[in-house]
Design a protein around this motif. Structure first.
Motif, PDB file in Angstrom:
ATOM      1  N   UNK A  14       0.777  -1.231   0.000  1.00  0.00           N
ATOM      2  CA  UNK A  14       0.000   0.000   0.000  1.00  0.00           C
ATOM      3  C   UNK A  14       0.803   1.272   0.000  1.00  0.00           C
TER       4      UNK A  14
ATOM      5  N   UNK B 216       2.387   2.451  -2.384  1.00  0.00           N
ATOM      6  CA  UNK B 216       2.298   3.098  -3.693  1.00  0.00           C
ATOM      7  C   UNK B 216       0.878   2.958  -4.237  1.00  0.00           C
ATOM      8  N   UNK B 217      -0.099   2.945  -3.342  1.00  0.00           N
ATOM      9  CA  UNK B 217      -1.474   2.804  -3.821  1.00  0.00           C
ATOM     10  C   UNK B 217      -1.945   4.142  -4.382  1.00  0.00           C
ATOM     11  N   UNK B 218      -2.136   4.190  -5.706  1.00  0.00           N
ATOM     12  CA  UNK B 218      -2.461   5.451  -6.352  1.00  0.00           C
ATOM     13  C   UNK B 218      -3.890   5.472  -6.875  1.00  0.00           C
ATOM     14  N   UNK B 219      -4.663   4.446  -6.550  1.00  0.00           N
ATOM     15  CA  UNK B 219      -6.069   4.448  -6.942  1.00  0.00           C
ATOM     16  C   UNK B 219      -6.292   4.368  -8.426  1.00  0.00           C
ATOM     17  N   UNK B 220      -5.506   3.558  -9.141  1.00  0.00           N
ATOM     18  CA  UNK B 220      -5.654   3.499 -10.594  1.00  0.00           C
ATOM     19  C   UNK B 220      -7.018   2.960 -10.982  1.00  0.00           C
ATOM     20  N   UNK B 221      -7.526   1.978 -10.216  1.00  0.00           N
ATOM     21  CA  UNK B 221      -8.830   1.406 -10.564  1.00  0.00           C
ATOM     22  C   UNK B 221      -9.937   2.446 -10.371  1.00  0.00           C
ATOM     23  N   UNK B 222      -9.781   3.310  -9.383  1.00  0.00           N
ATOM     24  CA  UNK B 222     -10.780   4.363  -9.169  1.00  0.00           C
ATOM     25  C   UNK B 222     -10.674   5.415 -10.282  1.00  0.00           C
ATOM     26  N   UNK B 223      -9.440   5.792 -10.622  1.00  0.00           N
ATOM     27  CA  UNK B 223      -9.256   6.800 -11.672  1.00  0.00           C
ATOM     28  C   UNK B 223      -9.807   6.294 -13.003  1.00  0.00           C
TER      29      UNK B 223
ATOM     30  N   UNK C  56       0.347  -2.437  -5.805  1.00  0.00           N
ATOM     31  CA  UNK C  56      -0.521  -1.501  -5.092  1.00  0.00           C
ATOM     32  C   UNK C  56      -1.513  -0.800  -6.007  1.00  0.00           C
ATOM     33  N   UNK C  57      -1.140  -0.657  -7.229  1.00  0.00           N
ATOM     34  CA  UNK C  57      -1.980   0.006  -8.241  1.00  0.00           C
ATOM     35  C   UNK C  57      -2.403   1.402  -7.813  1.00  0.00           C
TER      36      UNK C  57
END
Lengths: 205, 367, 146
Positions: free
Chosen positions: B42, B44-51, B366-367
């Motif tokens: 976590x 590097x969790x950048x919220x790619x799936x949310x973006x 982390x995505x």
């Protein structure tokens, strides 16, 4: 000591996680405004038009010619940083070939990658562990403003300057190694102007 | 006299030179023996799936570049396959060949880094890594020719690729293909019989085949355990069924086998590129795809064999211009499931090389 | 080539063993009842001719009125695949049985769903937040997350 079977963790202390979460929440609440870039002294000096002493010049020459970067490679830009260190771009031409795993031996932090709130306390701690004088280069769009991920506000810090003062910004996603080398040269110019001995104070004495 | 030891906890990472990024492990040790580890993710969790839910289908491609940033082209490939499956887009012949060539080149580049980083963890500090970077720079040059970028290429599009190969690309690729086998032989000379490498890696961190399957391990780690499973062969996507290549496997499933597996796979990739270069036709490189794609309501799962394993994109569409849900199957994260069982009972120094032999990228975990 | 098994065909086999447990079945997926999910999963893993020994991924989708949790299964032996779904209608405190006992590969993925969607997996050995920190409020991948 006997081994626990799969699925039974010996060490799964939720208290430590809570503590970590508290530190992150505190830092997040404190870092609403960016920290101003530490270059006011540059302007002041130019206004007063004070010449540097030869001692300053010597100290600054020593400092700028052997910058040792600390390891802080969270994400993608790290590979351009390694490429800049690699056989083709050969960063050691500028006197900074040694990457230091320990921040206590380093005086430059190249922040190569996106910073998340979970990571922020750790980066700040690394920065505090570095010995003075120290400098920071923000490498890449994520390090400057959050870049492509800035709209995921819940996780991403919009720029390293929320938690640590940044000296030089290198734009790009990721910046090319040449851009990074140029950024380092800019930093070296900045260090060359640094005033280590205050002449006015000495004269007053 | 028996020496009594007490377990203690060592925190490794998130900033540690051999954790390949910002990965953290809480290691419980008894003396120097690893009793238990707990990976902590976590950082590097950048919220790619949310973006991805806020962007158009074409706008997600730059995000996929930054997942597993050392094999960006493969990420683009998997995502474009999923979108094409969802919207029923047909890709022109030439584009398929370009994709295969690019994807296999990227595999070589990523495996080079994987091998270099593994040797780095074995204690050969930075020398093999710089050897591998020498060759990687040549591949990056080829990619720069086609896309103008060095790391995040953003080259593939749903329905083809963004632009045709420049005319100097194929001659440059020919030159690279003539050189690369010699470099591979050089690595083998340096490493295959290397006593230190064998002493450090042989028999260390064995992963049995049944457990590998049960833990959903994929890619070179699975094949090094003796399971012959390669999506390019067993579920051929794009035009992989037209090429003649082998799926190498290794018998023992230890760290040395995982290293050998990666080297063998590089040779197979060279074989595929060789054939694709001979067969590549001329023609359009991009299907007539509207700027804003409106796929019908439904779901699709597009997967490829990326250098780390099975990379898949699970897209759910609600007939708007953005996906309703974009799930990424991250091979790096899932391959770490077995880490705990692989390292228990080994020493701390072995933990580093077992972890290095799995080959992860934190951006993808982390995505 | 991996064959996508017809959901209807598999649903027939499941109905023979566990009557009334399949909610609906389509050409490539089937939706099962939450309380019989674990039994069906064990059946799919062990039954002759199915033997889904490989879990590709687990994920969840938020449809406002319910969460759909999708399990993509394949068999390395027979080279076929199937998507099994379960629906969770409780939004305040959604819960599902954990399949980590059958496929260990679900370990981190179920933690991820717990973190980002807030769905509890009963029987998971170490269910806690994976990407975000303890004390983070909300679950980012829910559609109503601000």
């Amino acid at each position: 000591m006997e081994m626990k079977p799969a699925g039974q963790y010996i060490y799964s202390d939720i208290e430590l996680d809570r503590e970590e979460g508290q530190v992150i929440a505190d830092l997040k609440a404190k870092s609403l405004e960016p920290i101003p870039d530490p270059d006011q002294w540059l302007e002041e000096e130019l206004q007063q038009n004070i010449l540097l002493t030869t001692v300053d010049a010597l100290i600054n020459w020593g400092r700028r010619s052997s910058l040792w970067p600390a390891i802080c490679f969270p994400a993608c830009c790290a590979f351009e940083l390694i490429a800049a260190n690699g056989p083709r771009f050969d960063l050691s031409r500028f006197g900074m070939e040694i990457m230091r795993a320990s921040p206590r031996q380093a005086d430059l932090m190249i922040t190569a990658g996106t910073l998340t709130w979970k990571m922020a306390p750790n980066v700040r701690r690394i920065y505090h562990q570095m010995a003075e004088p120290k400098w920071v280069i923000a490498m890449g769009a994520c390090a400057i403003s959050g870049g492509i991920f800035a709209s995921a506000e819940y996780a991403v810090v919009p720029g390293y300057n929320r938690i640590i003062p940044v000296d030089v910004y290198v734009p790009g996603c990721p910046p090319r190694p040449e851009a990074l080398i140029y950024g380092i040269q800019m930093l070296q110019k900045k260090i060359a102007r640094r005033k280590n001995i205050d002449m006015r104070k000495m004269l007053e004495r | 006299m028996a020496v009594r030891t007490e377990p203690f906890v060592l925190n490794m990472g998130p900033v540690h030179p051999s954790t390949h990024g910002v990965f953290r492990m809480r290691v419980t040790l008894d003396g120097e023996v690893v009793v238990d580890i707990e990976p902590v993710f976590g950082y590097l969790h950048r919220g790619i799936e949310k973006l991805a839910e806020q962007r158009t289908y074409a706008g997600i491609i730059p995000l996929t570049d930054r997942l597993d940033y050392i094999s960006s082209m493969n990420n683009n490939f998997a995502y474009c396959l999923a979108v094409e499956k969802l919207a029923g887009i047909k890709v022109p012949e030439r584009a398929e060949y370009i994709r295969v060539i690019i994807s296999e080149l990227q595999r070589i580049a990523a495996l080079l880094i994987a091998v270099g980083a593994f040797l780095n963890d074995c204690g050969a500090f930075f020398t093999p890594f710089l050897y591998m970077f020498r060759e990687r720079e040549r591949i990056v040059d080829l990619f720069e020719m086609v896309s103008g970028q060095r790391l995040t290429y953003n080259y593939l599009r749903a329905g083809g690729v963004s632009q045709d190969l420049p005319e100097e690309f194929l001659p440059a690729l020919r030159k690279f293909m003539d050189m690369m086998p010699r470099f591979m032989d050089e690595y083998d000379r340096l490493l295959q019989q290397n006593e230190i490498l064998i002493a450090r890696a042989k028999g260390v961190g064995i992963l049995p085949a049944e457990q590998a399957i049960n833990c959903s391990i994929s890619g070179p780690v699975l094949r090094a355990s003796g399971v012959k499973w390669d999506i390019r062969k067993d579920d051929p996507y794009s035009i992989y069924d037209r090429f003649d290549f082998d799926v190498p496997t290794q018998p023992a499933g230890d760290c040395y086998d995982r290293y050998r597996q990666r080297v063998e796979e590089m040779r197979q990739s060279l074989r595929i590129i060789e054939q694709a270069m001979k067969q590549i036709p001329s023609g359009p490189v991009r299907a007539e795809v509207p700027h804003l794609i409106h796929p019908p309501v439904g779901e699709a799962y597009g997967r490829i064999e990326c250098p780390k394993g099975e990379l898949g994109f699970y897209l759910v569409s609600d007939n708007s211009i953005a996906p309703y849900r974009c799930h990424i199957r991250p091979p790096s994260l899932i391959n770490l499931t077995a880490l705990r069982d692989m390292v228990r009972g080994w020493k701390v120094a072995d933990l580093i090389i077992i972890f290095g032999s799995i080959d992860i990228t934190v951006g993808e975990i982390d995505r | 080539m991996t064959v996508a098994l017809s959901g209807k065909e598999v649903a027939g086999k499941i109905e023979e063993k566990f009557p009334g447990s399949v909610v609906e079945s389509g050409p490539d997926n089937l939706v099962v009842k939450v309380d019989s999910l674990l039994d069906i999963a064990r059946f799919l893993k062990e039954a002759d001719g199915l033997e889904f020994n490989y879990l590709n991924f687990v994920t969840a989708v938020d449809y406002y009125d319910h969460f759909a949790v999708a399990y993509r299964l394949s068999s390395l032996k027979h080279n076929h695949s199937l998507t099994v779904k379960a629906r969770c209608y409780d939004r305040e405190n959604p819960a599902l049985p954990s399949v980590t006992g059958l496929w260990q590969g679900a370990d981190f993925q179920e933690r991820e769903i717990y973190d980002l969607f807030g769905i509890r997996f009963e029987g998971h050995p170490n269910l806690k937040r994976i990407f975000l920190w303890e004390g983070f409020e909300g679950h980012p991948l829910r559609k109503d997350f601000i």
